[in-house]
Design an enzyme around this catalytic site. Structure first.
Site, PDB file in Angstrom:
ATOM      1  NE  ARG A  17      -7.622   7.577  -6.828  1.00 41.94           N
ATOM      2  CZ  ARG A  17      -6.903   8.496  -6.559  1.00 41.94           C
ATOM      3  NH1 ARG A  17      -5.688   8.265  -5.776  1.00 41.94           N
ATOM      4  NH2 ARG A  17      -6.994   9.643  -6.780  1.00 41.94           N
ATOM      5  CD  GLU A  18     -15.942   3.225  -1.998  1.00 42.67           C
ATOM      6  OE1 GLU A  18     -15.915   3.335  -0.823  1.00 42.67           O
ATOM      7  OE2 GLU A  18     -16.631   2.048  -2.599  1.00 42.67           O
ATOM      8  CG  PHE A  36      -2.395   0.513  -5.993  1.00 42.88           C
ATOM      9  CD1 PHE A  36      -2.541   1.990  -6.136  1.00 42.88           C
ATOM     10  CD2 PHE A  36      -3.398  -0.101  -5.502  1.00 42.88           C
ATOM     11  CE1 PHE A  36      -3.739   2.458  -5.890  1.00 42.88           C
ATOM     12  CE2 PHE A  36      -4.691   0.439  -5.365  1.00 42.88           C
ATOM     13  CZ  PHE A  36      -4.946   1.748  -5.511  1.00 42.88           C
ATOM     14  CG  LEU A  37       5.336  -1.473  -3.996  1.00 46.21           C
ATOM     15  CD1 LEU A  37       5.070  -2.540  -4.993  1.00 46.21           C
ATOM     16  CD2 LEU A  37       6.562  -0.979  -4.523  1.00 46.21           C
ATOM     17  CB  CYS A  86     -13.864  -1.972  -6.853  1.00 46.89           C
ATOM     18  SG  CYS A  86     -14.929  -0.665  -6.799  1.00 46.89           S
ATOM     19  CG  ASP A 126     -31.515   4.619  -7.703  1.00 47.04           C
ATOM     20  OD1 ASP A 126     -30.317   4.278  -7.762  1.00 47.04           O
ATOM     21  OD2 ASP A 126     -31.961   3.574  -7.038  1.00 47.04           O
ATOM     22  N   GLY A 165       0.479  -4.444   4.029  1.00 51.64           N
ATOM     23  CA  GLY A 165      -0.506  -4.384   5.321  1.00 51.64           C
ATOM     24  C   GLY A 165      -1.496  -5.383   5.352  1.00 51.64           C
ATOM     25  CG  PHE A 224     -10.230   3.999 -14.987  1.00 50.23           C
ATOM     26  CD1 PHE A 224     -10.059   2.716 -15.112  1.00 50.23           C
ATOM     27  CD2 PHE A 224     -10.964   4.735 -16.017  1.00 50.23           C
ATOM     28  CE1 PHE A 224     -10.033   2.005 -16.093  1.00 50.23           C
ATOM     29  CE2 PHE A 224     -10.984   3.927 -17.165  1.00 50.23           C
ATOM     30  CZ  PHE A 224     -10.565   2.507 -17.220  1.00 50.23           C
TER      31      PHE A 224
HETATM   32  C1  UGA Z   1     -10.280   0.860  -6.923  1.00 50.02           C
HETATM   33  C2  UGA Z   1      -9.430   1.526  -7.794  1.00 50.02           C
HETATM   34  O1  UGA Z   1      -8.364   2.086  -7.216  1.00 50.02           O
HETATM   35  C3  UGA Z   1     -10.129   2.224  -8.955  1.00 50.02           C
HETATM   36  O2  UGA Z   1      -9.178   2.870  -9.875  1.00 50.02           O
HETATM   37  C4  UGA Z   1     -11.386   1.883  -9.578  1.00 50.02           C
HETATM   38  O3  UGA Z   1     -12.103   2.802 -10.330  1.00 50.02           O
HETATM   39  C5  UGA Z   1     -12.283   1.003  -8.257  1.00 50.02           C
HETATM   40  O4  UGA Z   1     -11.516   0.248  -7.649  1.00 50.02           O
HETATM   41  C6  UGA Z   1     -13.434   0.644  -8.895  1.00 50.02           C
HETATM   42  O5  UGA Z   1     -13.585  -0.235  -9.618  1.00 50.02           O
HETATM   43  O6  UGA Z   1     -14.433   1.257  -8.728  1.00 50.02           O
HETATM   44  P1  UGA Z   1     -11.276   1.598  -4.590  1.00 50.02           P
HETATM   45  O7  UGA Z   1     -11.860   0.458  -4.411  1.00 50.02           O
HETATM   46  O8  UGA Z   1     -12.124   3.088  -4.101  1.00 50.02           O
HETATM   47  O9  UGA Z   1     -10.868   1.825  -6.084  1.00 50.02           O
HETATM   48  O10 UGA Z   1     -10.104   1.760  -3.472  1.00 50.02           O
HETATM   49  P2  UGA Z   1      -8.220   1.754  -3.727  1.00 50.02           P
HETATM   50  O11 UGA Z   1      -7.615   2.966  -3.342  1.00 50.02           O
HETATM   51  O12 UGA Z   1      -7.953   1.082  -4.964  1.00 50.02           O
HETATM   52  O13 UGA Z   1      -8.023   0.607  -2.656  1.00 50.02           O
HETATM   53  C7  UGA Z   1      -8.494  -0.649  -2.493  1.00 50.02           C
HETATM   54  C8  UGA Z   1      -7.865  -1.363  -1.556  1.00 50.02           C
HETATM   55  O14 UGA Z   1      -6.550  -1.439  -1.664  1.00 50.02           O
HETATM   56  C9  UGA Z   1      -8.017  -0.754  -0.321  1.00 50.02           C
HETATM   57  O15 UGA Z   1      -8.507  -1.711   1.044  1.00 50.02           O
HETATM   58  C10 UGA Z   1      -6.614  -0.198   0.292  1.00 50.02           C
HETATM   59  O16 UGA Z   1      -6.583  -0.094   1.784  1.00 50.02           O
HETATM   60  C11 UGA Z   1      -5.767  -1.361  -0.305  1.00 50.02           C
HETATM   61  N1  UGA Z   1      -4.521  -0.783  -0.875  1.00 50.02           N
HETATM   62  C12 UGA Z   1      -4.181   0.248  -1.643  1.00 50.02           C
HETATM   63  C13 UGA Z   1      -3.191  -1.403  -0.288  1.00 50.02           C
HETATM   64  O17 UGA Z   1      -3.531  -2.320   0.613  1.00 50.02           O
HETATM   65  N2  UGA Z   1      -2.089  -1.090  -0.601  1.00 50.02           N
HETATM   66  C14 UGA Z   1      -1.810  -0.024  -1.397  1.00 50.02           C
HETATM   67  O18 UGA Z   1      -0.705   0.361  -1.770  1.00 50.02           O
HETATM   68  C15 UGA Z   1      -2.955   0.640  -2.037  1.00 50.02           C
END
Ligand code: UGA
Length: 507
Positions: free
Chosen positions: A184-185, A282-283, A293, A48, A286, A182
Site C-alpha cells: 500500500r502506498e 476497509f469499511l 490501483c 530503468d 467517505g 500487495f
Molecule cells: C491498494 C491495496 O490496498 C494494496 O494491497 C495493493 O497492493 C495496491 O492497491 C496495489 O494494487 O498496488 P493503495 O492503492 O496504496 O493500495 O491504497 P489503499 O490503502 O488500498 O486505499 C485505496 C483507496 O481506498 C484510497 O483512496 C483510500 O482512501 C480508500 N479507502 C480505503 C476508503 O475509502 N475506505 C477504506 O476503508 C479504505
C-alpha cells in the site's frame, strides 16, 4: 502444481547462498522493491529506461513521496549493495533473479490493462539472458499474461536454446515465476519487508526454490507462502483489490441509504466491524476509493472476464465502480445544498489533493475529482495538500493551490475535507473560524471530531451522517437535505430550510 505452503524440500534456508537480484522498472513498486531487497541483505541492481529517474535514485533521491524510503535508499546506496543502471546488458549479466516491476496502467481506449511496458521490458531482457536465471513478474496483469510471457522467454532467451517453456524443469534455462505485490502506498516499506503473505506462481520446483532463496529473510519471519500456478497467482492480486474495492463501496452504499433516513453510517460501520466475519478494515465510508490501483484493477478485471466469456461473474464490479463515482457527486451536492444551492463564485477551501494521506499520488484521486467538479460549477476553489501540490497542479491546473491552510482560508464560504491528512484532523476549529467567512465544514472523510467543530460554532456536515432532518421522499432520487444553520464571523444568517440540491449528476 499444488497450492500449498508445504514445499519444505524446495525451501532455501536464510543462511544459504543469496541470489543476486535485479529490478526492472523503478517506479513506485520497483524502487520500493529494490530498496527493500537491499535492506534485507541482497545485492540489487535496478534498471530503468528513464535516465533522469536513475540519476535521481543513484543520488539518493526518491522521485515520489513515500515515508521512510529515502532514508533506506541512502543507507543501502552507502553499503554498495544497491545500484542503479540504464543498461539491460548489465542487469542480464548480473542477475540470478530478475524482478519485473513495470507499470500496467489502464488503456487509454478502454478498461483493459496496457501491457506495452511489460512486453517491451521482456522483449528487451530476454535476448540478453545467456545463463540460467529466474524472471519474476510482479506487475498486476490480466490472468493468462504470465503464460504468454513464459512462451516469449522460451522463444527469445538464448539460455533456453529454443526449449519449450513447459518442459524446462530446472534452472538450466530461463524460467518465469509470478509473484504479485500487495503493498500500500504510505506503508510500502513495511508491506514489503513484512508482507501478510507471499504468492509464488511457478511452473517447476526449481523456480519455487529460486524464489524461496530470493525471499529467504522474509520467509524466515514466518510469513505464509502460497505456491500455485501462474493464473491463480495473477488472480490473487486482482481478486484482492476487487474485494477491497467491494468492501469500500458496500459501506458507501450503506451511506446512501443512511442519508435517506437520517441514520449514521459511522455507527453502522462500527457495529458491523465487531462481527469478526466482517471486520472493520476497509469499511471506512467517505468519498470513495481512488489511486493508481483499485479503480484501474477492477476495470481491467472486468475487461479480462469479458474476454474470457465470464463477464457476467464480475458484472457486480461495474456497480462497485458506479457507487464509488456517485460519492464524488454526492459530496458536491452536499456542499451545494449547504450553500443555498449555489456554488458559482463561492470561495471553497478544499483540504486534500492526494488519493489518500501519506502519498503525493493524485491518480484517480477522489479529492482532486471533487475539486474539479466544484470548479466546473463556477466555484472559486483553492486546494491545500501538504505534499501532493506539485502533482495536483499538473493534473488539475485550473484551481489555486497552497501547502498551508492559514494562508488561503480568508473569506472561505465552506471548507471541504477530502483527504484525511493528520494535519487537517489536527486543525483548530476556533482559529480557523476566525479566518473564514462562513463556518461551514463538509468532512467527506469523517476525519474530524464533529462535536468539537460544532462547539466552536461550525456547521459540521459529513456524508452518510445525520443532519437532524429526515428528508422527505424525493422523486428521481435527487438528494434533499435539511441543513442546520451556518454562521460566520459576522453572524451570517441561519438557513435551516429544506434545500433542493441543484447540482446534477456528473460523470
Ligand atoms: C491498494 C491495496 O490496498 C494494496 O494491497 C495493493 O497492493 C495496491 O492497491 C496495489 O494494487 O498496488 P493503495 O492503492 O496504496 O493500495 O491504497 P489503499 O490503502 O488500498 O486505499 C485505496 C483507496 O481506498 C484510497 O483512496 C483510500 O482512501 C480508500 N479507502 C480505503 C476508503 O475509502 N475506505 C477504506 O476503508 C479504505
Amino acid at each position: 502444481m499444488s497450492t500449498s505452503d508445504s514445499h519444505e524440500d524446495a525451501a532455501a534456508p536464510d543462511s544459504g547462498p543469496r541470489p543476486r537480484l535485479t529490478v526492472i522498472g523503478t517506479g513506485y513498486l520497483g524502487a520500493t522493491h529494490a530498496v527493500c531487497m537491499a535492506e534485507l541483505g541482497f545485492e540489487v541492481l535496478a534498471v530503468d529506461v528513464d535516465h533522469s529517474k536513475i540519476e535521481r535514485l543513484s543520488a539518493g533521491e526518491i522521485p515520489f513521496f513515500e515515508p521512510d524510503l529515502a532514508d533506506l535508499l541512502r543507507a543501502n546506496l552507502a553499503t554498495g549493495r544497491l545500484r542503479f543502471t540504464t543498461s539491460f546488458e548489465e542487469i542480464a549479466e548480473f542477475g540470478d533473479v530478475h524482478f519485473v516491476c513495470v507499470g500496467t496502467p489502464q488503456r487509454p481506449d478502454g478498461y483493459g490493462a496496457d501491457l506495452s511496458h511489460l512486453n517491451a521490458a521482456i522483449e528487451r531482457l530476454a535476448p540478453l539472458l545467456t545463463r540460467p536465471c529466474l524472471v519474476v513478474g510482479k506487475s498486476t496483469v490480466p490472468a493468462g499474461t504470465a503464460a504468454g510471457i513464459a512462451r516469449t522467454l522460451a522463444r527469445l532467451a538464448p539460455a533456453n536454446a529454443g526449449a519449450d517453456a513447459d518442459i524446462v524443469s530446472d534452472l538450466a534455462g530461463v524460467q518465469l515465476a509470478w509473484n504479485p505485490e500487495f503493498l500500500r502506498e504510505g506503508f510500502a516499506v513495511a508491506d514489503t519487508l513484512h508482507p501478510d503473505r507471499l504468492v509464488f506462481g511457478v511452473a517447476s520446483p526449481a523456480a519455487e526454490g529460486a524464489l524461496r532463496a530470493a525471499f529467504a529473510p522474509v520467509i524466515a519471519q514466518g510469513v505464509p507462502v502460497i505456491v500455485t500456478d501462474y493464473a491463480t497467482a495473477e488472480l490473487v492480486k486482482t481478486a484482492a483489490n476487487s474485494f477491497l474495492a467491494t468492501k469500500i463501496s458496500f459501506i458507501n452504499a450503506m451511506a446512501e441509504v443512511c442519508e435517506a433516513v437520517d441514520a449514521d453510517v459511522l455507527t453502522l460501520a462500527e457495529a458491523l466491524s465487531h462481527d469478526v466475519r466482517i471486520g472493520g478494515n476497509f469499511l471506512r465510508p467517505g468519498v470513495g476509493f481512488g489511486g493508481g490501483c483499485l479503480p484501474k484493477d477492477i476495470r481491467a478485471f472486468q475487461a479480462r472476464a469479458d474476454e474470457l466469456g465470464v463477464g457476467v461473474a464480475l458484472r457486480f464490479l461495474r456497480e462497485i465502480d458506479e457507487i464509488n463515482n456517485r460519492r464524488r457527486d454526492r459530496v458536491v451536492d452536499l456542499v451545494a445544498a449547504a450553500l443555498d444551492g449555489t456554488l458559482a463564485r463561492r470561495r471553497l477551501l478544499v483540504l486534500g489533493a492526494a488519493f489518500k494521506p501519506n502519498s503525493d499520488d493524485v491518480r484517480d484521486s477522489p479529492a482532486l475529482a471533487v475539486a474539479d467538479l466544484l470548479a466546473r460549477t463556477g466555484a472559486d476553489v483553492t486546494v491545500v495538500d501538504p505534499v501532493a501540490t506539485p502533482n495536483a497542479r499538473r493534473a488539475l491546473p485550473g484551481v489555486t493551490y497552497s501547502e498551508t491552510v492559514e494562508d488561503v482560508a480568508a473569506d472561505a464560504d465552506a471548507v471541504v475535507l477530502l483527504t484525511e491528512w493528520r494535519q487537517f484532523a489536527e486543525l483548530d476549529p476556533a482559529r480557523l473560524g476566525q479566518l473564514v467567512r462562513r463556518k461551514l465544514i463538509i468532512d467527506a472523510r469523517h476525519a474530524l471530531d464533529g462535536d468539537r467543530w460544532r462547539q466552536a460554532g461550525w456547521v459540521y456536515l459529513a456524508p452518510g451522517r445525520p443532519t437532524g432532518v429526515i428528508p422527505s421522499p424525493v422523486p428521481e432520487q435527487r438528494p434533499r437535505f435539511g441543513l442546520p444553520a451556518a454562521t460566520g464571523p459576522d453572524g451570517a444568517a441561519a438557513r435551516d430550510a429544506e434545500i433542493d440540491a441543484p447540482v446534477g449528476r456528473r460523470s
